[in-house]
Design a protein around this motif. Structure first.
Motif, PDB file in Angstrom:
ATOM      1  N   LEU A  50      28.248 -72.105 -88.736  1.00 50.43           N
ATOM      2  CA  LEU A  50      26.787 -72.103 -88.754  1.00 50.43           C
ATOM      3  C   LEU A  50      26.226 -71.365 -87.532  1.00 50.43           C
ATOM      4  CD1 LEU A  50      24.051 -73.175 -89.906  1.00 50.43           C
ATOM      5  CD2 LEU A  50      24.379 -75.132 -88.384  1.00 50.43           C
ATOM      6  N   VAL A  51      26.763 -71.663 -86.360  1.00 52.46           N
ATOM      7  CA  VAL A  51      26.278 -71.028 -85.132  1.00 52.46           C
ATOM      8  C   VAL A  51      26.561 -69.528 -85.162  1.00 52.46           C
ATOM      9  CG1 VAL A  51      26.655 -70.896 -82.633  1.00 52.46           C
ATOM     10  CG2 VAL A  51      26.368 -73.116 -83.742  1.00 52.46           C
ATOM     11  N   THR A  52      27.733 -69.140 -85.646  1.00 55.00           N
ATOM     12  CA  THR A  52      28.064 -67.715 -85.746  1.00 55.00           C
ATOM     13  C   THR A  52      27.106 -67.010 -86.696  1.00 55.00           C
ATOM     14  OG1 THR A  52      30.391 -68.215 -85.317  1.00 55.00           O
ATOM     15  CG2 THR A  52      29.909 -66.083 -86.299  1.00 55.00           C
ATOM     16  N   TRP A  53      26.784 -67.645 -87.812  1.00 57.16           N
ATOM     17  CA  TRP A  53      25.828 -67.055 -88.758  1.00 57.16           C
ATOM     18  C   TRP A  53      24.448 -66.893 -88.119  1.00 57.16           C
ATOM     19  CZ3 TRP A  53      21.377 -69.055 -91.024  1.00 57.16           C
ATOM     20  CH2 TRP A  53      20.835 -68.265 -92.036  1.00 57.16           C
ATOM     21  N   VAL A  54      24.006 -67.922 -87.379  1.00 56.31           N
ATOM     22  CA  VAL A  54      22.698 -67.852 -86.724  1.00 56.31           C
ATOM     23  C   VAL A  54      22.680 -66.740 -85.671  1.00 56.31           C
ATOM     24  CG1 VAL A  54      21.127 -69.099 -85.163  1.00 56.31           C
ATOM     25  CG2 VAL A  54      22.060 -70.250 -87.182  1.00 56.31           C
ATOM     26  N   LYS A  55      23.747 -66.641 -84.884  1.00 52.80           N
ATOM     27  CA  LYS A  55      23.809 -65.598 -83.850  1.00 52.80           C
ATOM     28  C   LYS A  55      23.786 -64.204 -84.474  1.00 52.80           C
ATOM     29  CE  LYS A  55      26.340 -68.237 -80.406  1.00 52.80           C
ATOM     30  NZ  LYS A  55      27.629 -68.371 -79.713  1.00 52.80           N
ATOM     31  N   LYS A  56      24.555 -64.009 -85.534  1.00 49.50           N
ATOM     32  CA  LYS A  56      24.558 -62.705 -86.204  1.00 49.50           C
ATOM     33  C   LYS A  56      23.188 -62.391 -86.790  1.00 49.50           C
ATOM     34  CE  LYS A  56      29.438 -62.446 -87.394  1.00 49.50           C
ATOM     35  NZ  LYS A  56      30.423 -62.439 -88.483  1.00 49.50           N
ATOM     36  N   SER A  57      22.544 -63.389 -87.356  1.00 48.42           N
ATOM     37  CA  SER A  57      21.219 -63.192 -87.922  1.00 48.42           C
ATOM     38  C   SER A  57      20.212 -62.819 -86.841  1.00 48.42           C
ATOM     39  CB  SER A  57      20.781 -64.469 -88.643  1.00 48.42           C
ATOM     40  OG  SER A  57      19.453 -64.382 -89.052  1.00 48.42           O
ATOM     41  N   LEU A  58      20.263 -63.515 -85.717  1.00 47.38           N
ATOM     42  CA  LEU A  58      19.351 -63.205 -84.621  1.00 47.38           C
ATOM     43  C   LEU A  58      19.611 -61.818 -84.047  1.00 47.38           C
ATOM     44  CD1 LEU A  58      19.177 -66.620 -82.755  1.00 47.38           C
ATOM     45  CD2 LEU A  58      17.333 -65.484 -83.996  1.00 47.38           C
TER      46      LEU A  58
END
Length: 143
Positions: A50-58
């Motif tokens: 989840l955190v990796t997805w959020v970081k990539k999205s940001l």
């Protein structure tokens, strides 16, 4: 939504080994049993995905924007970095109710760094494996 694949299962096993090593070598990291360690590894896998997805999205939004929005995306990214460690600490405390203690903020930061390096290493190992190279054309044909 993506499907759970063999590499996800390998990630959980690698996370279990790394977590077990942290339990053995750092007295602040406590896990009451192997099953709890395995379940903690599953929780860590979910949170880190989840955190990796959020970081990539940001990061993608930051590159696409200009001006004030770009600055806001950068500020959100800076908040996500330490926030992810606090999220891991709070979720393990909430879910396992004292059966797992991951130490403090800096120990969890080290744990997450080692988990991500172990994940990258196993992914690289499987990518360079001759068995994986033979299976790659068959996977592409099936897709």
């Amino acid at each position: 939504m993506t499907r759970i694949g063999p590499l996800d299962v390998v990630d959980v096993f690698v996370y279990t080994v790394v977590l077990g090593l942290f339990v053995q070598f750092f007295p602040e990291v406590i896990s009451e049993s192997f099953l709890i360690t395995l379940l903690t590894a599953v929780l860590l896998k979910l949170v880190l995905e989840l955190v990796t997805w959020v970081k990539k999205s940001l990061l993608a939004r930051r590159r696409a924007r200009r001006g004030v929005r770009r600055g806001l995306n950068l500020a959100m990214l800076i908040l996500v970095l330490p926030g992810s460690k606090l999220l891991v600490l709070e979720l393990t405390a909430l879910v396992f109710r004292g059966e797992v203690q991951l130490g403090g903020f800096f120990l969890v930061t080290g744990l997450i760094l080692v988990l991500m390096l172990a994940r990258r290493g196993t992914r690289r190992l499987f990518r360079s494996s001759p068995v994986a190279a033979d299976a790659a054309p068959a996977r592409r044909a099936a897709e």
